[in-house]
Every structure is written in structure tokens, then in C-alpha cells.
Design a protein around this motif. Structure first.
Motif, short mmCIF file in Angstrom:
data_model
loop_
_atom_site.label_atom_id
_atom_site.label_comp_id
_atom_site.label_asym_id
_atom_site.label_seq_id
_atom_site.Cartn_x
_atom_site.Cartn_y
_atom_site.Cartn_z
N ARG A 1 61.99 21.13 37.53
CA ARG A 1 62.63 22.31 36.97
C ARG A 1 62.08 23.57 37.64
O ARG A 1 60.94 23.59 38.12
N LEU A 2 62.91 24.60 37.64
CA LEU A 2 62.51 25.89 38.19
C LEU A 2 62.54 26.92 37.08
O LEU A 2 63.57 27.09 36.39
N ALA A 3 61.42 27.61 36.87
CA ALA A 3 61.34 28.70 35.89
C ALA A 3 61.37 30.04 36.64
O ALA A 3 61.64 30.08 37.84
N LYS A 4 61.10 31.11 35.95
CA LYS A 4 61.25 32.42 36.57
C LYS A 4 60.33 32.61 37.76
O LYS A 4 60.74 33.17 38.79
N THR A 5 59.10 32.13 37.67
CA THR A 5 58.12 32.36 38.74
C THR A 5 57.46 31.08 39.26
O THR A 5 56.55 31.16 40.07
N TYR A 6 57.89 29.92 38.80
CA TYR A 6 57.21 28.69 39.23
C TYR A 6 58.18 27.51 39.19
O TYR A 6 59.23 27.55 38.54
N MET A 7 57.81 26.43 39.87
CA MET A 7 58.51 25.16 39.81
C MET A 7 57.56 24.13 39.22
O MET A 7 56.33 24.23 39.40
N SER A 8 58.10 23.13 38.51
CA SER A 8 57.23 22.21 37.79
C SER A 8 57.88 20.84 37.68
O SER A 8 59.11 20.69 37.71
N LEU A 9 57.02 19.82 37.55
CA LEU A 9 57.44 18.44 37.36
C LEU A 9 57.15 18.02 35.92
O LEU A 9 56.08 18.35 35.37
N HIS A 10 58.08 17.26 35.32
CA HIS A 10 57.97 16.87 33.92
C HIS A 10 58.29 15.39 33.76
O HIS A 10 59.12 14.84 34.48
N MET A 11 57.63 14.76 32.78
CA MET A 11 58.06 13.45 32.30
C MET A 11 59.18 13.64 31.29
O MET A 11 59.23 14.67 30.60
N GLU A 12 60.08 12.66 31.21
CA GLU A 12 61.21 12.73 30.31
C GLU A 12 61.09 11.62 29.26
O GLU A 12 61.10 10.44 29.60
N PHE A 13 60.96 12.02 27.98
CA PHE A 13 60.89 11.05 26.89
C PHE A 13 61.99 11.35 25.87
O PHE A 13 62.42 12.49 25.71
N TYR A 14 62.42 10.28 25.18
CA TYR A 14 63.39 10.40 24.10
C TYR A 14 64.66 11.13 24.56
O TYR A 14 65.18 12.01 23.89
N GLY A 15 65.16 10.77 25.75
CA GLY A 15 66.38 11.37 26.24
C GLY A 15 66.25 12.83 26.60
O GLY A 15 67.24 13.58 26.56
N GLY A 16 65.04 13.26 27.00
CA GLY A 16 64.83 14.64 27.40
C GLY A 16 64.41 15.57 26.28
O GLY A 16 64.25 16.78 26.50
N ARG A 17 64.20 15.03 25.06
CA ARG A 17 63.77 15.89 23.95
C ARG A 17 62.29 16.26 24.06
O ARG A 17 61.88 17.31 23.56
#
Length: 510
Positions: free
Chosen positions: A190-206
């Protein structure tokens, strides 16, 4: 696969293409001299053949011949639409329908102001471009799939605005872009206003815990008027972050080839199934994807390098894995991946989980998680134990920090420090209310044996009764009993209740 046009005046199919060894040649409007279709118009229809042997059935080509768009087989038997890099057969973009299509069943791709992928009648629409009106579809030499209006310069829709797991050269990745989602649907960029980040996805993205972040060096997060950044893959060997509007460069992620002035290479950046973000380049000479960048270099820093409830031991450049629950090797995996939380019904004591406590354990991405300060290990554990949405807690006795896991436990990291302790919940296996069931065949055999044993028991009892009667008659005759008294005494005895049963079933007569 069969191709047709809605206008009967347009010529139909000339031949079929198989990417692996042959070429599909189709004559419709927009076909090149070699017969490859380079433009689709309203009324176009392509039908996927369930018995297709090739894993990719193209219906549209880029003018340079490097890319094609069509039906793609995913895994053993799933159906998707994709833009494929033909030389490597790598899908650069996928439609990824929310309802997966079945490769073994018919499917239809149509274009009538918008693209629609439909399965058989009972499957309905699997995927479509929503709320657009287009006149033609083309695949650009950049691999961008575009729906155009005749009177408009801007695309009505384009795949570059709807990435799947990959970014390519000159494709803008913005705050409003959908996140990159790994092919296994477990990770997101994902890209936020000033940074990019990696995330784990659980429960369908909740639930989406972060495990990696890169902030633009020259961005000013405290400046409310500064526009957000966007990212773009550059042919010179870097991923740049720029300010929207002005295009001012505020940061660069340099690749290995950044200083080599490598030209003429096609580049991609892909979020892969292990959760790492990697960049590759392709040259016609090498004919292979060459790794050029990875966001996370140490194996134990990847969130699932040893799987669920795994313990990663750093050293030697490779991840050495054990299980948190029993210190054994992680083959097979220590625990199945969880898809629901622990807030469901418990067993008789109201608890649906067992507890594991370990020393010398930590997390590679703990700084990205919520935490509490000035706590003891016992307080840290209690903060999680009574919360059904919490799966574990890691405490640092040196700092007093307590990190709570509001997501299923993945790979932890070994650290040689007894002050770093972990508390983890492990879901109990479901408790069966009945004995394990038998197969229908076993049930039939059991029933037959029961009947046979019951019949043998009755027969044996009746035979015993008849023998007893005969012995009693012989004794009474030798003693001189009258016949009437003999008959009365013979009808009594230990087996008298079986007399009527024996007389009603001839098979048991002696």
C-alpha cells in the motif's frame, strides 16, 4: 477457444493460437498483417474452450508482439483473464475475479462498451469493467490494457490503474490505486501520503498488520499542505517516489543495476507469495528474469518464512525453522493457517485454545505493531489472555515493552535473551460429540455380523432347551411319573420362555 464478432459482415476465425508452441491467427478489425488481433471493437466475443490444452489463450496482442491478453489457467483448474509477457509466460496483470472461474467449464469474454467475463449460465458474470463506456480495446506496447473512447484522449479504463501483484515500467502507483495483492492473497503493498508499506492480510483484509515500511526521505509528513507521493518504476534501475502535481522526486529505491546504466531491459516489481517485494529485469539476450532488488533481505525478517507458529533461527544466510509448540522441525508446517478469530464458542470450560510460553523469542516487525509500556511479563500476558481477538504477546523485559498480536501467530524470531518472552494461544482441535463414523460398507458388515450372532445365540439356547427336556423326560419315565404330570413338568424349566420361539421358527427345530 472460438472467436466471433457480433457483426456478421466481419470475417471470423482463421486459426488458433497456443502460446507454448503455436500462434493464434484471427482476422477481425484491428488485425495486423500476420493475423494477430491488435484491437477489439464493440460486439467482440471470445469463447474459452474447456478442453484447451494450452495454459493461455490469447485474444489480443500488443503491436510490438511482446504481450498478449486472454484466458489464463491459474493453478490446476482456475480461470482468469491476464496480460502475459509472452517470452516468459509471466502474467503482468490479472483480473482476479472475486468468484473464481473454472477452467474445465465454458466461459465467454465480450466487449460491448465494457469488458465482461462470464461463466456458464449458473455462474453468471465473473468479472467486468464497471461504469465505463468504451469504443475499442487495445494492448499498448507498455503492457497496459486500455479501453478507449473515439472522442477522448484519456482512457475510459486501463489495467495500469487496477494492478494485481505487479508494477511495470512507467506505471504510476498512487494513494488512490488499489493495493498490490500477492497471488496467494496473503500480502499487500500500500501507498500512504508519505510512505509505502507491506501488510499481511487476515480475515479477508479486515486485519492488516504492517511488517515493512519505507518513508520518502524528502517528504514532509507534518506539512498538511504537501501533496501525497506516488511511485513509478524507472527504466534506469530504481523505484522513484514523487510529489503528485509537481512530479518532484522525493526519494529513490535503488536497484542493483542502478549504477550500471543498463538499457533496453524490461522491468517489473512484484509482491510475491512469501511477502517480499522484489524487482526483476528481462533482456532478450539472457531470456530469463534477473533479480535486481528485494525489500527484505534477511529470511527471518519475512513474516511467514517458517509458517504459522514457526520459530526462525537466524544464521548462515538461511532460515532455520523450528516449531513454537514443540521445538521440532517445520516439515510439515507447525500449524494450519488460521482464517477466523478465537471469539467463537468454547468447549466445556469456555476456552477454545491452549497456551504456550517461551523464552528467547521476538518478532522481526514488532516496531510496526501496537504496544504497551512499563509492563511486566505477567501483565503483558494478562492483557492478551482475556481478549479473544488477541493471539499472543511478546514482552521485552529490558525495556518493559509489551507487543500484542491481534492476528493469528505467524513466524517468530529466536533471540538469545531470556528477558524476551512470548505468550501464544493455539486453537484446540474441534471436540467430537460422537464416536468417529464408519463408512457405509463397514456399517453394513457390522449389521450383518450382529444379526448372525443374535441368530446363533437364539438357536443355541433353543437346542439347549430341547436337550434339557429330553433328559427330564427320561428321568421321570424311569421314576414312573404319570403322563399328565410329565407333560406339565416338561413345559417348565430354565428354557421355557424359548418354547414358543422355537415352535414359530422351523429353522431352529432339533
Amino acid at each position: 477457444m472460438r472467436l466471433a464478432r457480433g457483426d456478421p459482415a466481419i470475417a471470423g476465425v482463421v486459426a488458433v493460437l497456443c502460446v507454448a508452441s503455436a500462434v493464434m491467427v484471427v482476422v477481425v478489425d484491428g488485425a495486423k498483417g500476420d493475423g494477430r488481433v491488435t484491437q477489439l471493437s464493440n460486439g467482440f466475443t471470445a469463447r474459452h474452450s474447456p478442453d484447451a490444452s494450452a495454459p493461455f489463450e490469447p485474444v489480443l496482442y500488443a503491436a510490438n508482439g511482446d504481450f498478449a491478453f486472454g484466458f489464463l489457467r491459474v493453478g490446476a483448474a482456475s480461470l482468469d483473464l491476464a496480460v502475459v509477457h509472452l517470452a516468459s509466460s509471466f502474467p503482468l496483470w490479472r483480473a482476479t475475479p472475486s468468484r473464481v472461474g473454472d477452467w474445465s467449464r465454458p466461459a465467454t469474454l465480450t466487449f460491448d462498451t465494457g469488458l465482461v467475463l462470464a461463466g456458464p449460465d449458473d455462474a453468471g458474470v465473473l468479472w467486468q469493467t464497471l461504469n465505463i463506456i468504451g469504443d475499442t480495446v487495445v494492448l499498448l506496447n507498455s503492457s497496459n490494457l486500455v479501453v478507449r473512447r473515439f472522442a477522448e484522449t484519456q482512457p475510459a479504463w486501463q489495467s495500469f490503474d487496477n494492478p494485481s501483484d505487479t508494477l511495470v515500467l512507467d506505471q504510476n502507483f498512487t494513494v488512490s490505486s488499489p493495493p498490490l495483492i500477492s497471488a496467494n492473497r496473503r500480502f499487500a503493498l500500500r501507498l500512504a501520503k508519505t510512505y509505502m508499506s507491506l501488510h499481511m492480510e487476515f480475515y479477508g483484509g479486515r486485519t492488516t498488520p504492517m511488517y515493512w515500511q519505507h518513508t520518502a526521505l524528502e517528504a514532509q509528513p507534518e506539512n498538511a499542505t504537501q501533496p501525497p507521493v506516488y511511485g513509478r518504476l524507472d527504466g534506469r534501475g530504481f523505484f522513484g517516489l514523487y510529489l503528485q502535481g509537481s512530479g518532484e522526486k522525493v526519494d529513490v529505491l535503488s536497484f542493483d543495476t542502478f549504477v550500471q546504466n543498463l538499457t533496453g531491459a524490461f522491468r517489473r516489481m512484484t509482491l510475491e507469495d512469501d511477502g517480499n517485494l522484489r524487482a526483476y529485469y528481462w533482456t532478450d539476450d539472457a531470456k530469463v528474469w534477473t533479480s535486481d532488488y528485494k525489500a527484505i533481505s534477511a529470511p527471518c525478517e519475512l513474516p511467514t518464512s517458517c509458517g504459522a507458529y514457526g520459530l526462525c533461527v537466524p544464521g548462515g544466510g538461511e532460515a532455520k525453522c523450528q516449531c513454537l509448540t514443540n521445538n521440532t522441525a517445520t516439515s510439515p508446517s507447525c500449524s494450519p493457517e488460521e482464517t477466523t478469530d478465537l471469539c467463537g464458542d468454547g468447549d466445556n470450560d469456555g476456552q477454545v485454545f491452549d497456551e504456550v510460553r517461551l523464552k528467547q523469542v521476538s518478532m522481526a516487525y514488532k516496531e510496526r505493531l501496537p504496544f504497551e509500556t512499563n509492563t511486566t511479563a505477567e501483565q503483558c500476558e494478562q492483557a492478551c489472555a482475556g481478549n479473544c481477538s488477541c493471539w499472543g504477546a511478546v514482552h521485552n523485559g529490558a525495556s518493559g515493552y509489551c507487543y500484542l498480536l491481534d492476528f493469528p501467530v505467524e513466524t517468530m524470531v529466536y533471540e538469545a535473551d531470556d528477558r524476551k518472552v512470548g505468550y501464544f494461544k493455539v486453537r484446540k482441535p474441534p471436540r467430537s460429540s460422537t464416536r468417529p463414523g464408519m463408512s457405509p460398507g463397514a456399517k453394513a458388515v457390522t449389521a450383518a455380523l450382529s444379526l448372525i450372532l443374535a441368530s446363533l445365540a437364539v438357536a443355541g439356547a433353543y437346542v439347549g432347551h430341547r436337550l434339557w427336556q429330553r433328559r427330564q423326560q427320561q428321568r421321570r419315565r424311569s421314576a414312573g411319573y404319570p403322563a399328565a404330570m410329565e407333560q406339565e413338568l416338561t413345559s417348565s424349566g430354565p428354557y421355557k420362555d424359548l418354547k414358543s420361539m422355537g415352535s414359530s421358527n422351523n429353522s431352529f427345530k432339533s
